[in-house]
Design a protein around this motif. Sequence first.
Motif, PDB file in Angstrom:
ATOM      1  N   SER A  66       1.071  -1.480  -0.114  1.00  0.00           N
ATOM      2  CA  SER A  66       0.039  -0.059   0.218  1.00  0.00           C
ATOM      3  C   SER A  66       0.765   1.211  -0.063  1.00  0.00           C
ATOM      4  CB  SER A  66      -0.719   0.146   0.928  1.00  0.00           C
ATOM      5  OG  SER A  66      -0.355   0.422   2.505  1.00  0.00           O
ATOM      6  N   ASN A  67       0.063   2.365  -0.577  1.00  0.00           N
ATOM      7  CA  ASN A  67       0.731   3.858  -0.642  1.00  0.00           C
ATOM      8  C   ASN A  67      -0.085   4.651   0.261  1.00  0.00           C
ATOM      9  OD1 ASN A  67       2.643   5.841  -0.656  1.00  0.00           O
ATOM     10  ND2 ASN A  67       2.473   6.124  -2.844  1.00  0.00           N
ATOM     11  N   ASN A  68      -0.061   4.730   1.126  1.00  0.00           N
ATOM     12  CA  ASN A  68      -1.105   5.689   0.973  1.00  0.00           C
ATOM     13  C   ASN A  68      -0.941   6.795   2.957  1.00  0.00           C
ATOM     14  OD1 ASN A  68      -1.858   4.307   3.720  1.00  0.00           O
ATOM     15  ND2 ASN A  68      -3.055   2.381   2.875  1.00  0.00           N
ATOM     16  N   LEU A  69      -1.694   6.865   3.381  1.00  0.00           N
ATOM     17  CA  LEU A  69      -1.161   8.226   4.509  1.00  0.00           C
ATOM     18  C   LEU A  69      -1.361   7.074   5.634  1.00  0.00           C
ATOM     19  CD1 LEU A  69      -0.952  11.023   4.582  1.00  0.00           C
ATOM     20  CD2 LEU A  69      -3.693  10.960   5.724  1.00  0.00           C
ATOM     21  N   PHE A  70      -1.655   6.289   5.422  1.00  0.00           N
ATOM     22  CA  PHE A  70      -1.645   5.032   7.018  1.00  0.00           C
ATOM     23  C   PHE A  70       0.042   4.689   6.771  1.00  0.00           C
ATOM     24  CE2 PHE A  70      -6.037   3.547   6.892  1.00  0.00           C
ATOM     25  CZ  PHE A  70      -6.220   4.669   7.898  1.00  0.00           C
ATOM     26  N   GLY A  71       0.779   4.369   5.871  1.00  0.00           N
ATOM     27  CA  GLY A  71       2.304   4.361   5.357  1.00  0.00           C
ATOM     28  C   GLY A  71       3.089   5.367   6.198  1.00  0.00           C
ATOM     29  N   LEU A  72       2.749   7.119   6.109  1.00  0.00           N
ATOM     30  CA  LEU A  72       3.262   8.115   6.781  1.00  0.00           C
ATOM     31  C   LEU A  72       2.722   8.008   8.213  1.00  0.00           C
ATOM     32  CD1 LEU A  72       4.610  10.399   6.486  1.00  0.00           C
ATOM     33  CD2 LEU A  72       2.473  12.165   5.952  1.00  0.00           C
ATOM     34  N   TYR A  73       1.735   7.813   9.038  1.00  0.00           N
ATOM     35  CA  TYR A  73       1.435   7.442  10.198  1.00  0.00           C
ATOM     36  C   TYR A  73       2.377   6.424  10.384  1.00  0.00           C
ATOM     37  CZ  TYR A  73      -1.390   8.194  14.201  1.00  0.00           C
ATOM     38  OH  TYR A  73      -1.737   8.518  15.417  1.00  0.00           O
ATOM     39  N   ASP A  74       2.079   5.388  10.344  1.00  0.00           N
ATOM     40  CA  ASP A  74       3.683   4.267  10.103  1.00  0.00           C
ATOM     41  C   ASP A  74       4.770   4.607  10.158  1.00  0.00           C
ATOM     42  OD1 ASP A  74       3.765   1.479  11.392  1.00  0.00           O
ATOM     43  OD2 ASP A  74       4.946   0.978   9.132  1.00  0.00           O
ATOM     44  N   SER A  75       5.565   5.723   9.766  1.00  0.00           N
ATOM     45  CA  SER A  75       6.839   6.104   9.924  1.00  0.00           C
ATOM     46  C   SER A  75       7.112   6.734  11.252  1.00  0.00           C
ATOM     47  CB  SER A  75       6.856   6.577   8.386  1.00  0.00           C
ATOM     48  OG  SER A  75       6.154   8.141   8.132  1.00  0.00           O
ATOM     49  N   PHE A  76       6.175   7.676  11.436  1.00  0.00           N
ATOM     50  CA  PHE A  76       6.179   8.441  12.520  1.00  0.00           C
ATOM     51  C   PHE A  76       5.911   7.244  13.818  1.00  0.00           C
ATOM     52  CE2 PHE A  76       4.285  12.216  10.898  1.00  0.00           C
ATOM     53  CZ  PHE A  76       5.178  13.304  10.078  1.00  0.00           C
ATOM     54  N   THR A  77       5.268   6.057  13.449  1.00  0.00           N
ATOM     55  CA  THR A  77       5.865   5.601  15.444  1.00  0.00           C
ATOM     56  C   THR A  77       6.240   4.020  15.150  1.00  0.00           C
ATOM     57  OG1 THR A  77       3.541   3.879  13.744  1.00  0.00           O
ATOM     58  CG2 THR A  77       3.148   5.664  15.332  1.00  0.00           C
ATOM     59  N   GLY A  78       7.306   4.058  14.012  1.00  0.00           N
ATOM     60  CA  GLY A  78       8.817   3.471  13.531  1.00  0.00           C
ATOM     61  C   GLY A  78       8.269   1.472  13.916  1.00  0.00           C
ATOM     62  N   LEU A  96      -1.259   3.891  18.348  1.00  0.00           N
ATOM     63  CA  LEU A  96      -1.334   5.827  17.402  1.00  0.00           C
ATOM     64  C   LEU A  96       0.118   6.348  18.247  1.00  0.00           C
ATOM     65  CD1 LEU A  96      -5.315   5.499  19.537  1.00  0.00           C
ATOM     66  CD2 LEU A  96      -4.188   5.686  17.171  1.00  0.00           C
ATOM     67  N   GLY A  97       0.639   5.882  19.043  1.00  0.00           N
ATOM     68  CA  GLY A  97       2.376   7.037  19.271  1.00  0.00           C
ATOM     69  C   GLY A  97       1.494   8.212  19.323  1.00  0.00           C
ATOM     70  N   ILE A  98       2.836   8.861  19.340  1.00  0.00           N
ATOM     71  CA  ILE A  98       2.765  10.436  20.288  1.00  0.00           C
ATOM     72  C   ILE A  98       1.454  11.539  19.734  1.00  0.00           C
ATOM     73  CG2 ILE A  98       4.067  11.621  19.219  1.00  0.00           C
ATOM     74  CD1 ILE A  98       3.214  11.420  22.974  1.00  0.00           C
ATOM     75  N   MET A  99       1.021  11.078  18.329  1.00  0.00           N
ATOM     76  CA  MET A  99       0.217  12.142  17.486  1.00  0.00           C
ATOM     77  C   MET A  99      -1.466  12.626  17.872  1.00  0.00           C
ATOM     78  SD  MET A  99       1.932  12.812  15.044  1.00  0.00           S
ATOM     79  CE  MET A  99       3.199  11.527  14.321  1.00  0.00           C
ATOM     80  N   PRO A 100      -2.003  12.281  19.177  1.00  0.00           N
ATOM     81  CA  PRO A 100      -3.246  12.668  20.011  1.00  0.00           C
ATOM     82  C   PRO A 100      -3.086  13.094  20.214  1.00  0.00           C
ATOM     83  CG  PRO A 100      -2.818   9.304  19.274  1.00  0.00           C
ATOM     84  CD  PRO A 100      -1.582  10.207  18.993  1.00  0.00           C
ATOM     85  N   TYR A 101      -1.002  13.472  21.354  1.00  0.00           N
ATOM     86  CA  TYR A 101      -1.110  14.469  22.452  1.00  0.00           C
ATOM     87  C   TYR A 101      -0.838  15.971  21.247  1.00  0.00           C
ATOM     88  CZ  TYR A 101       1.769  16.695  25.475  1.00  0.00           C
ATOM     89  OH  TYR A 101       2.499  17.832  26.339  1.00  0.00           O
TER      90      TYR A 101
END
Length: 453
Positions: A57-69, A80-85
């Motif tokens: 896949s190549n979507n926004l979830f992939g970018l979100y996943d890059s922030f959460t390692g 969810l990582g720290i993004m909700p904060y």
Amino acid sequence: MEALKKAIDAFVNAFKIEDLRKKLLFTLAVLIIYRLGAHITIPGVNAAVLAEYFKNSNNLFGLYDSFTGGAFAKATIFALGIMPYISASIIIQLMGSVIPAIQMLQKEGQEGRAKLNQYTRYFTVVLSALQGWGISVWLSSLKVTTATGAGVSALADDFATGAGNIGFRLLATLTFTAGTVFVMYLGEQITSHGVGNGISLIIFAGIVGGLPRAVLAETEMLKEGIQPLAIEIFILAVVVLIVGFIVFVEQATRRIPLQSPRRTVGNKVMGGQSSYLPFKVNTANVIPVIFASCIMFIPAMIASWFPNVSVMQAFATAFIPGHLAYSVADALLIIFFTFFYTAIQYNPNDIAENLKRSGGFIPGIRPGKQTAEYIDHVLTRISLPGSLYLAFISVGPWYLKDALNMSFYIGGTSVLIVVGVALDTLRQLEAQLHTKNYDGFLKSGRIRGRMAS
């Protein structure tokens, strides 16, 4: 090489100071805990099927996943990582511009900030629960096409239908929310007892944690002949250029000359020295990029709540990274947040008043109102190229990624955050070294003499 040697020497010096050594080890221990939690998958998820989905896949979830390692792609407890904060922080700061009560708290100093931080924590729990429920609904409806053409559920059989499915959604929401609260706690502990900004370091650790996977993916593509060696060398060169360009701009400053008046104290003449007031070209650092990224996750999050509504899915598809709608919206948000955050961080009237109280002045500019107007003019002029730089470095690499058929996001947002956080952490460590009368990253040598004395 000389700069790298000095940086290494400074780290060695930091470990020779007991207080700094404890802070560094504490920070490292907390980041290790965070990375361990990023590998614990929540119950009921078919990890192999989910990995297959993100692989293709190549979507926004992939970018979100890059922030959460990689935590999101594995549906771990820290998915969810720290993004909700961060999203909660954005909303609270924006509300301060329209709600007088919050605006008053922002001006009440330490006590007001403490109350706002508490409100941010409460709001983080609410956002985490909403996002966690949305992701659980999305996981429940996710079907991944296998090699045989069959659609396989991302959930285990016991959780795929009926009461088990409802139970999974409740369990996943609770787990994701608790995970985010714990990550928020870890970040605050780093800020209080470690080195650097804890929230930024959490994001930093997530992005860096995904680098080995990206390197392995490119290596496999090279071995299988999918990617020519010349292209891989070109990709490496581009990455080095992007990092160098980011470091160059992040270090650039606009210096406003200052002059202090001469004063006669007894038989001595004091003052009369020249100095400068520095403003970075990128005055807002990585904050606008993080803020904009959080906002850009909203379409995908809302669409995940309605997996069977075609209009919502089409809306989310339009905001896939690399698409025109995503690029325009992301760039405009980054530009807006650059000016917004700069306005919050730097108040020209306060700066002018402080200069007036200390007796300092800008040559050729009258103290008071004219000084404030001049500083505001300078901040506006440097914020524009700074915002355009952030927008370009965040949006441009998506098109380069597609053009080179790369398996990972070449830089932009991720590299900007990594470089920015690394430089900021090094500055804080250097400042603490100087307070202990030891050399930082710009000098070397005196530690033995100081230790001996």
